[in-house]
Enzyme design. Structure first.
Site, PDB file in Angstrom:
ATOM      1  N   HIS A  84      26.905  42.231  14.178  1.00 40.17           N
ATOM      2  CA  HIS A  84      25.511  42.065  13.754  1.00 40.17           C
ATOM      3  C   HIS A  84      24.581  42.716  14.766  1.00 40.17           C
ATOM      4  O   HIS A  84      24.987  43.032  15.894  1.00 40.17           O
ATOM      5  CB  HIS A  84      25.163  40.567  13.655  1.00 40.17           C
ATOM      6  CG  HIS A  84      25.279  39.870  14.966  1.00 40.17           C
ATOM      7  ND1 HIS A  84      26.504  39.512  15.513  1.00 40.17           N
ATOM      8  CD2 HIS A  84      24.347  39.468  15.870  1.00 40.17           C
ATOM      9  CE1 HIS A  84      26.307  38.925  16.672  1.00 40.17           C
ATOM     10  NE2 HIS A  84      25.006  38.895  16.928  1.00 40.17           N
ATOM     11  N   ASP A 132      20.772  42.027  16.680  1.00 39.23           N
ATOM     12  CA  ASP A 132      19.905  40.876  16.971  1.00 39.23           C
ATOM     13  C   ASP A 132      18.481  41.242  16.608  1.00 39.23           C
ATOM     14  O   ASP A 132      18.075  42.403  16.740  1.00 39.23           O
ATOM     15  CB  ASP A 132      19.962  40.529  18.467  1.00 39.23           C
ATOM     16  CG  ASP A 132      21.328  40.024  18.890  1.00 39.23           C
ATOM     17  OD1 ASP A 132      22.071  39.525  18.016  1.00 39.23           O
ATOM     18  OD2 ASP A 132      21.645  40.140  20.096  1.00 39.23           O
ATOM     19  N   HIS A 192      27.087  44.391  17.601  1.00 43.08           N
ATOM     20  CA  HIS A 192      28.091  43.687  18.415  1.00 43.08           C
ATOM     21  C   HIS A 192      28.646  42.473  17.677  1.00 43.08           C
ATOM     22  O   HIS A 192      28.073  42.014  16.698  1.00 43.08           O
ATOM     23  CB  HIS A 192      27.509  43.280  19.760  1.00 43.08           C
ATOM     24  CG  HIS A 192      26.319  42.357  19.628  1.00 43.08           C
ATOM     25  ND1 HIS A 192      25.078  42.802  19.215  1.00 43.08           N
ATOM     26  CD2 HIS A 192      26.186  41.029  19.869  1.00 43.08           C
ATOM     27  CE1 HIS A 192      24.228  41.766  19.204  1.00 43.08           C
ATOM     28  NE2 HIS A 192      24.887  40.689  19.591  1.00 43.08           N
ATOM     29  N   ARG A 236      33.829  27.338  24.191  1.00 45.66           N
ATOM     30  CA  ARG A 236      33.045  28.311  24.955  1.00 45.66           C
ATOM     31  C   ARG A 236      31.577  28.108  24.630  1.00 45.66           C
ATOM     32  O   ARG A 236      31.206  27.921  23.469  1.00 45.66           O
ATOM     33  CB  ARG A 236      33.487  29.721  24.566  1.00 45.66           C
ATOM     34  CG  ARG A 236      32.655  30.810  25.194  1.00 45.66           C
ATOM     35  CD  ARG A 236      33.107  32.197  24.725  1.00 45.66           C
ATOM     36  NE  ARG A 236      32.213  33.182  25.316  1.00 45.66           N
ATOM     37  CZ  ARG A 236      31.748  34.245  24.688  1.00 45.66           C
ATOM     38  NH1 ARG A 236      32.081  34.477  23.426  1.00 45.66           N
ATOM     39  NH2 ARG A 236      30.936  35.073  25.314  1.00 45.66           N
TER      40      ARG A 236
END
Ligand SMILES: *[C@@H]1O[C@H](CO)[C@@H](O)[C@H](O)[C@H]1NC(C)=O
Ligand SMILES: *[C@@H]1O[C@H](CO)[C@@H](O)[C@H](O)[C@H]1NC(C)=O
Ligand SMILES: *[C@@H]1O[C@H](CO)[C@@H](O)[C@H](O)[C@H]1NC(C)=O
Ligand SMILES: *[C@@H]1O[C@H](CO)[C@@H](O)[C@H](O)[C@H]1NC(C)=O
Ligand SMILES: *[C@@H]1O[C@H](CO)[C@@H](O)[C@H](O)[C@H]1NC(C)=O
Ligand SMILES: *[C@@H]1O[C@H](CO)[C@@H](O)[C@H](O)[C@H]1NC(C)=O
Ligand SMILES: *[C@@H]1O[C@H](CO)[C@@H](O)[C@H](O)[C@H]1NC(C)=O
Length: 729
Positions: free
Chosen positions: A658, A660, A710, A720
């Site tokens: 995607h 940002d 990314h 995480r």
């Protein structure tokens, strides 16, 4: 009298004196029954000018009444009368009789003698503008056209036979008033003006004697080369004897920080290294015992850090006993944790908690009393939880300075707020002294006699068992406990000093400390920015700018340290404590439009009330990095989407490729690969470049919506966490 063996020169009577050898003709007589701090200061100034001083009454019990508050002082005349009997026939001898507890010499014996001779009388008394103790005598005083009209007995100078004739008339009690006695003689016209009798006058224009009572506004410090004097601006005179009579002791203390040579612009502080204790000469086992009284009287940010600093003080721990008064239930967990880890580190560790319901004054009395009652307690070191001692040597440095009460200067970061007052207002509250700002900013460096201090100070155990032997110093009328202590110390004539010879640390702000979050210090970025930075910003962050300490693992993806381990842990804890993870659904009521095309399992900063703080963090710590790596781009440091993402195989493990909605994005790893999770990382498609080993506390910074498509690589085990902001959307 054994205090000053090397400096007091005993007076030898000689029949004739060469007229130029002035200092041999003047004898200073003073009455002091104790070596108070004021007396030591008097002797220091006398010795500086090489006066010949004879001290009368040392070690005797004082029966002269409480002259600070009522009449008295007759004992002084009695002692003087006795001393004068032996000197009565020394016609060339000039005797200067002065008080000593509240008096300083600003000039030398030659000057006094010259001025005395110019006055052309046999006896000269100090003068003041206020009449004491009997106002009804006012009319009997000769009128003066200009100058002080009334007699003050704190300073008398005259030829020995004449002084003798005055004091030999004394036949009253020790607690009768000395000033009234002298006044009556002076007001007797026959005695005053007849050459056969006394030939007396007053030093109306402060040529020799400056009484400060009623005259504080007339005097100024006059800095010269070497010496500092007091100038009387009303009469343009330079008085030689400065007397803090009446209510002006504090003002004399201020003047005494300079006069005659305590501090000046050329050489700085000249007595700072007098009488110091050299701890380096001692074996560690011989170090003095210190009781540390810790006072947590309100919720205080950075308390664990406060305790860590106590632990890292450079002082043998087996010489430290700790007494903690904690008034806050909120802090019990912090103390518990510290106690569990460190209780055996110190010689002893005692905590009085909120359940005891002690008032602050009672708690402070209790701490001080623990030292007072323990004969092995050499020092009492009182420190409030809002004092961040950054100087590990503080306790040693204070002990070495060897004062009865001394505090290290601590100030609120970049503010003029500090832990002392240079002056008091008439009602006993803060007033700014002329030198306050220079002391706070360390433009004048030294050890300063001041009327009020708080938050942190060291008191000698011996003083607690002598001058301050009462048990209740912190409770007095309606005063704050520290104001009460200081007033008591002032009234006992114990000087309080503040030293700014070193950087000792700072005062943190306890205002606006909201303790309804899980990790409340995170919110302190505005109120206590220095401590916030120390706790939450990565140790190597500043090296980004000084040493180019950053990496570029993929084209235009910058990687740099920003958060400390604590910041990472506390943000994760805060989010897990909040607990309402979004679940990674497309429908999202939190955002405008209510639909997220690339949803993550996250919590927004705004949801935990951390958005203002987070944006401030971006402006303070991210913007400078942006400017460095994308030079010429000035970020507004604005972001709407600020959130923590949680990746776990059980819920959301990865994020599909995607862009940002940002000009640039930061992505901070909040935990460790391998220990906390496996897998994870980030892949930038255009450059076929992956970063598979994110580092805890390090941030990526990369362009958002055009070049850097990314994806979040799958987390295969564990959980995480990352913190993300879409900056300049
Ligand atoms: C005092 O005496 C010492 C030693 O005789 C001398 O060095 C010093 O200059 C004198 N001080 C003053 C102020 O005269
Ligand atoms: C006081 O004594 C001085 C000499 O010391 C003399 O010159 C002066 O006239 C005397 N004053 C009076 C009023 O007697
Ligand atoms: C604590 O002390 C205050 C004042 O001394 C008193 O008003 C209050 O009731 C006390 N509280 C408890 C729980 O004992
Ligand atoms: C303290 O924080 C809580 C939780 O974020 C908030 O609800 C409250 O309004 C805050 N109190 C103050 C005085 O700011
Ligand atoms: C800072 O960098 C040095 C190496 O230059 C490293 O040894 C140290 O651990 C780093 N500090 C932290 C907190 O990672
Ligand atoms: C991407 O890089 C990997 C090695 O890092 C390589 O095996 C692969 O062929 C590259 N793919 C493209 C499309 O360049
Ligand atoms: C997953 O992590 C746990 C501990 O966090 C570990 O015990 C387990 O072996 C790990 N599983 C794999 C497949 O690595």
């Amino acid at each position: 009298f054994c205090g000053y063996p090397s400096t007091v020169k005993f007076f030898k009577l000689r029949k004739f004196y060469p007229s130029f050898f002035f200092s041999e003709k003047l004898l200073v007589l003073t009455v002091a029954t104790e070596e108070t701090d004021g007396f030591r200061r008097f002797m220091q100034s006398a010795n500086y000018f090489n006066y010949t001083v004879k001290v009368l009454g040392m070690g005797e019990a004082w029966k002269g009444g409480d002259v600070g508050r009522s009449i008295g002082g007759g004992q002084k005349v009695k002692l003087l009368k006795k001393a004068m009997e032996d000197l009565a026939d020394q016609e060339d001898l000039v005797v200067l009789s002065v008080d000593s507890y509240d008096l300083i010499f600003a000039g030398g014996p030659e000057e006094i003698l010259r001025k005395f001779q110019q006055a052309n009388h046999k006896v000269l008394f100090a003068a003041e503008g206020l009449i004491w103790p009997d106002k009804r005598l006012s009319d009997k005083y000769p009128s003066v056209r200009s100058g002080k009209r009334y007699l003050n007995s704190g300073g008398i100078i005259g030829y020995a036979p004449y002084i003798n004739r005055i004091v030999s008339q004394w036949n009253l009690h020790d607690n009768d008033d000395d000033q009234l006695f002298y006044t009556k003689i002076y007001l007797d016209p026959l005695q005053r003006v007849s050459i056969e009798t006394l030939n007396m006058t007053l030093d109306h224009k402060c040529q020799i004697f400056q009484n400060l009572n009623g005259a504080v506004d007339e005097v100024l410090l006059k800095f010269g080369t070497g010496r500092v004097r007091v100038r009387n601006t009303a009469y343009d005179s330079l008085p030689v004897v400065v007397h803090g009579n009446g209510n002006t002791k504090m003002y004399l203390n201020y003047l005494g920080n300079y006069v005659p040579n305590a501090w000046n612009y050329e050489h700085g502080c000249s007595h700072c290294d007098d009488d110091v204790v050299d701890l380096s000469q001692l074996k560690v086992s011989e170090y003095p015992n210190v009781l540390v009284g810790v006072f947590i009287e309100q919720p205080t940010p950075f308390l664990p850090e406060f305790f860590q600093r106590l632990l890292t003080l450079d002082y043998p721990k087996d010489k430290l006993k700790i007494f903690v008064h904690n008034n806050e239930v909120y802090h019990e967990k912090h103390i518990q944790r510290f106690w569990e880890e460190n209780r055996n580190v110190f010689s002893s560790f005692k905590v009085v908690g909120p359940e005891e319901n002690l008032s602050q004054g009672e708690a402070r009395n209790m701490g001080m009393d623990l030292c007072r009652k323990d004969a092995t307690c050499d020092y009492y070191f009182s420190i409030d939880s809002d004092v961040m001692l950054t100087n590990r040597q503080t306790v040693k440095l204070l002990i070495e300075q060897n004062r009865k009460i001394i505090g290290p200067l601590v100030t609120r970061h970049s503010k003029l707020w500090s832990n002392f007052w240079g002056a008091l207002s008439l009602d006993g509250y803060y007033a700014r002294s002329e030198d306050y700002v220079d002391i706070v900013q360390r433009k004048r460096v030294g050890v300063w006699n001041i009327p009020y201090m708080a938050h942190v100070y060291l008191v000698k155990g011996s003083v607690l068992r002598n001058e301050l032997k009462e048990r209740n110093y912190f409770v007095l009328e309606k005063l704050d406990p520290d104001m009460a202590l200081c007033r008591n110390a002032r009234e006992m004539g114990v000087f309080m000093y503040i030293t700014n010879r070193h950087d000792f640390g700072r005062l943190i702000s306890t205002a606006n400390y909201n303790i309804s979050h899980y990790n409340n210090d995170l919110w302190q970025i505005f109120e206590n920015p220095v401590d916030w930075k120390e706790k939450y910003i990565h140790q190597n962050y500043t090296r980004i700018f000084t040493e180019n300490f950053l990496e570029q693992p993929c084209p235009d993806v910058f990687w740099f340290p920003v958060f400390s381990v604590k910041a990472c842990d506390e943000i994760v804890e805060e989010m897990e404590h909040y607990g309402s993870w979004s679940g990674g659904k497309h429908e999202d009521k939190r955002i405008s439009g209510g639909y997220e095309t690339v949803p993550t399992d996250d919590i927004h900063m705004k949801q935990i009330g951390f958005d203002k703080e987070w944006l401030h963090f971006i402006r303070e710590f991210i913007s400078p990095v942006t400017l460095k790596v994308f030079s010429g781009y000035y970020t507004k440091g604005y972001a709407i989407m600020n959130f923590v993402v949680k990746y776990t195989p059980e819920r959301q493990a990865y994020l599909r490729p995607h862009h940002d909605s940002s000009t640039f994005t930061i992505n901070i790893a909040l935990n460790n690969k391998d220990t906390d999770f496996q897998g994870g990382g980030c892949r930038f498609h255009r450059y076929n470049c992956s970063i598979e080993s994110p580092r805890k506390g390090w941030s990526f910074m990369h362009p958002g919506r055009l070049t850097h498509l990314h994806e979040g690589l799958p987390t295969t085990n564990g959980t995480r966490y990352i913190a993300v902001s879409f900056i300049d959307p």
